[in-house]
Design a protein around this motif. Structure first.
Motif, short mmCIF file in Angstrom:
data_model
loop_
_atom_site.label_atom_id
_atom_site.label_comp_id
_atom_site.label_asym_id
_atom_site.label_seq_id
_atom_site.Cartn_x
_atom_site.Cartn_y
_atom_site.Cartn_z
N LYS A 170 0.85 -1.19 0.00
CA LYS A 170 0.00 0.00 0.00
C LYS A 170 0.89 1.24 0.00
O LYS A 170 2.10 1.16 0.22
N GLU A 187 -4.74 7.07 1.07
CA GLU A 187 -4.10 5.76 0.97
C GLU A 187 -4.66 4.99 -0.23
O GLU A 187 -5.86 4.99 -0.47
N THR A 189 -4.89 1.19 -1.89
CA THR A 189 -4.76 -0.21 -1.52
C THR A 189 -3.86 -0.95 -2.51
O THR A 189 -3.54 -0.44 -3.59
N ARG A 190 -3.52 -2.15 -2.14
CA ARG A 190 -2.70 -2.97 -3.03
C ARG A 190 -3.42 -3.21 -4.36
O ARG A 190 -2.81 -3.13 -5.43
N GLU A 192 -5.66 -1.32 -5.77
CA GLU A 192 -5.69 -0.08 -6.54
C GLU A 192 -4.35 0.19 -7.20
O GLU A 192 -4.30 0.60 -8.37
N THR A 237 -3.83 -9.50 -5.49
CA THR A 237 -5.25 -9.14 -5.59
C THR A 237 -6.20 -10.26 -5.20
O THR A 237 -7.40 -10.01 -5.06
N ASN A 508 0.15 -1.77 8.11
CA ASN A 508 -0.27 -3.10 7.67
C ASN A 508 -0.68 -3.94 8.87
O ASN A 508 -0.15 -3.77 9.97
#
Length: 511
Positions: A170, A187, A189-190, A192, A237, A508
């Motif tokens: 992230k 922030e 996300t992973r 995104e 994902t 995290n």
């Protein structure tokens, strides 16, 4: 960030395409980027070279200078990749133990205060804004092959984001669209960040040139990064993209024009800039691009006059830090009898097979895979800094990625077996049969072929063997025989400084 000091770009006005330019240029005047490019649009090529150099160099004024406020010697991007990808895994351990390095080499007691996590995070968020800065003004600049230049800069930015996705999972999504925004960004996300990097690569790959100068991105380089993103998509994902990875890596293999080098060790020697196998290198030079963070870190760090003759590896000094463990050399079987050339690339004299104490230099075998001597021409005199380029992407990796994706999707298995055996035959290892073509074998072959190249932690996570106790290795979890570590460790903690600088960022889980 709007002000660009000439020192930062070093040799902009020379218009040289190489990443190995002389960076010892004194600051003369401060200009905005727009003003600089209006004076000399050809300076774009120098800026792009400097962006590539941000992955291997510490700063613009030699090895003691730093682009960021962190230690110039410890913080370079490539050094961070090796620290976080290889020391945290099974094959390589470091004995120095200084202020957080022990946490990496034992995969234990990780927290947000570790400076080595901060170093890589800061390097990522140094390269990304520099790319954004250039992209924000390129539309208004008349420069040669501008569309290709824009595609290259977007690739460089995507590469930096790829390491953010892989290591921290992230961050914030900084682009040329929000460049210069004073308010803290939200922030991302992973998922995104993954979607953004995927869209960027899909948008630029066809614009990248078919061929490019050594050390710069072409279509094969773009497809290689896209394949790496896809092959890890299930981790990033939750949705596998192995078919897409297979398609991208096939383009690298069939359209890139690369071939396996005849000699394995030549890929990691001082004259590897001539290699037919290296798809994308991070360039090093013993004189013009000195850094404590490129392959100097590997070669010098893996050597010591305590047990070795340094000149044999092209060195004037050894740091006595890194040794392989049996998690790596144990994969070759008996090192005395195996025919595998890769098994000979460990220094065993005066060293113990078992790593009973990772802080003892003679426990474990130093890897001599990387060296500062030439393989294909007469050796040069030993130097303090390494002139060996780092093969960030190379064809053998592409072959093994193809093989893995073929097994996971149950297609093209004949080609997969052929590609894997080409890698093994090049190393004088015995070819395998179809019945041996398993994911476990591929994972082991990736270790035999690719360890110390910044892949291992990611590989172990993708194969479900990094956390837990399914697979343990020497000093995993801080125990000599190895022990389980929590799933939390599939990501590194967000550094405390980043959390304090942007309250939109959250730590995290598990830290």
């Amino acid at each position: 960030m709007k002000k660009i000091i000439i020192t930062f770009f070093g040799v902009l006005l020379l218009g040289n395409m190489s990443c190995t330019n002389d960076l010892d240029t004194d600051p003369i005047v401060e200009l905005t980027l727009e003003e600089l490019l209006n004076r000399d649009p050809n300076a774009v090529q120098g800026i792009v070279s400097r962006l590539y150099g941000s992955f291997a160099l510490s700063g613009p004024d030699g090895p003691e200078s730093s682009d960021i406020s962190d230690d110039a010697g410890e913080s370079p991007f490539l050094r961070g990749i090796l620290n976080l990808q290889d020391f945290t895994a099974d094959g390589i351990k470091n004995r120095w133990g200084d202020d957080g390095l022990d946490q990496l080499t034992t995969t234990a007691n990780w927290d947000e205060n570790n400076k080595f996590f901060r170093y890589l995070y800061n390097r990522i968020y140094y390269t990304i804004p520099q790319c954004n800065n250039l992209l924000s003004v390129l539309d208004n600049v008349d420069t040669e092959a501008k569309d290709e230049v824009i595609a290259e800069v977007r690739f460089i930015r995507a590469l930096a984001y790829y390491y953010l996705i892989d290591t921290f999972g992230k961050g914030v999504l900084a682009t040329e669209e929000n460049f210069g925004t004073s308010a803290p960004l939200p922030e991302a996300t992973r998922a995104e960040l993954y979607a953004y990097v995927e869209s960027e690569l899909l948008a630029v790959i066809e614009t990248l040139p078919n061929t490019n100068d050594y050390g710069r991105a072409n279509k094969a380089v773009g497809n290689m990064l896209l394949a790496k993103l896809y092959i890890n998509a299930e981790v990033y994902t939750g949705t596998g993209k192995y078919t897409e990875a297979l398609s991208a890596i096939t383009k690298v293999i069939t359209e890139g024009g690369y071939t396996l080098a005849d000699s394995y060790v030549s890929v990691f020697s001082g004259d590897n800039n001539t290699s037919s196998e290296i798809i994308f290198p991070l360039i090093a030079d013993a004189v013009t691009s000195q850094s404590f963070g490129n392959t100097t870190y590997i070669v010098n760090g893996s050597s010591s006059s305590e047990t070795m003759t340094l000149a044999e590896y092209g060195l004037t000094e050894g740091w006595g830090g890194h040794r392989a463990s049996k998690g790596w050399y144990g994969l070759y079987g008996d090192l005395e009898t195996t025919t595998d050339d890769r098994a000979a690339l460990f220094f065993t004299e005066g060293h113990s097979y078992e790593m009973n104490d990772y802080k003892t230099w003679t426990d474990g075998y130093p890897s001599i895979k990387f060296r500062n001597t030439n393989a294909l021409s007469s050796s040069s005199a030993p130097t303090q800094f390494s002139g060996t380029d780092f093969p960030l992407f190379r064809l053998a990796d592409a072959y093994l990625m193809f093989t893995e994706c073929a097994i996971r999707t149950n297609q093209n298995l004949g080609e997969a077996l052929d590609y894997l055996n080409q890698v093994r035959v090049r190393a004088n290892a015995t070819p395998i049969n179809t019945g041996d073509l398993t994911l476990d074998f591929v994972l082991d072959e990736r270790a035999r072929e690719l360890n110390l190249e910044g892949h291992r932690r990611t590989d172990l996570i993708r194969f479900g063997k990094f956390t837990g106790n399914t697979y343990v290795w020497p000093w995993k979890g801080g125990v000599a025989a190895g022990t389980a570590i929590p799933d939390t460790y599939k990501l590194f903690p967000i550094p405390l400084q980043a959390l304090e600088a942007n309250l939109n960022l959250k730590q995290n889980n598990g830290y």
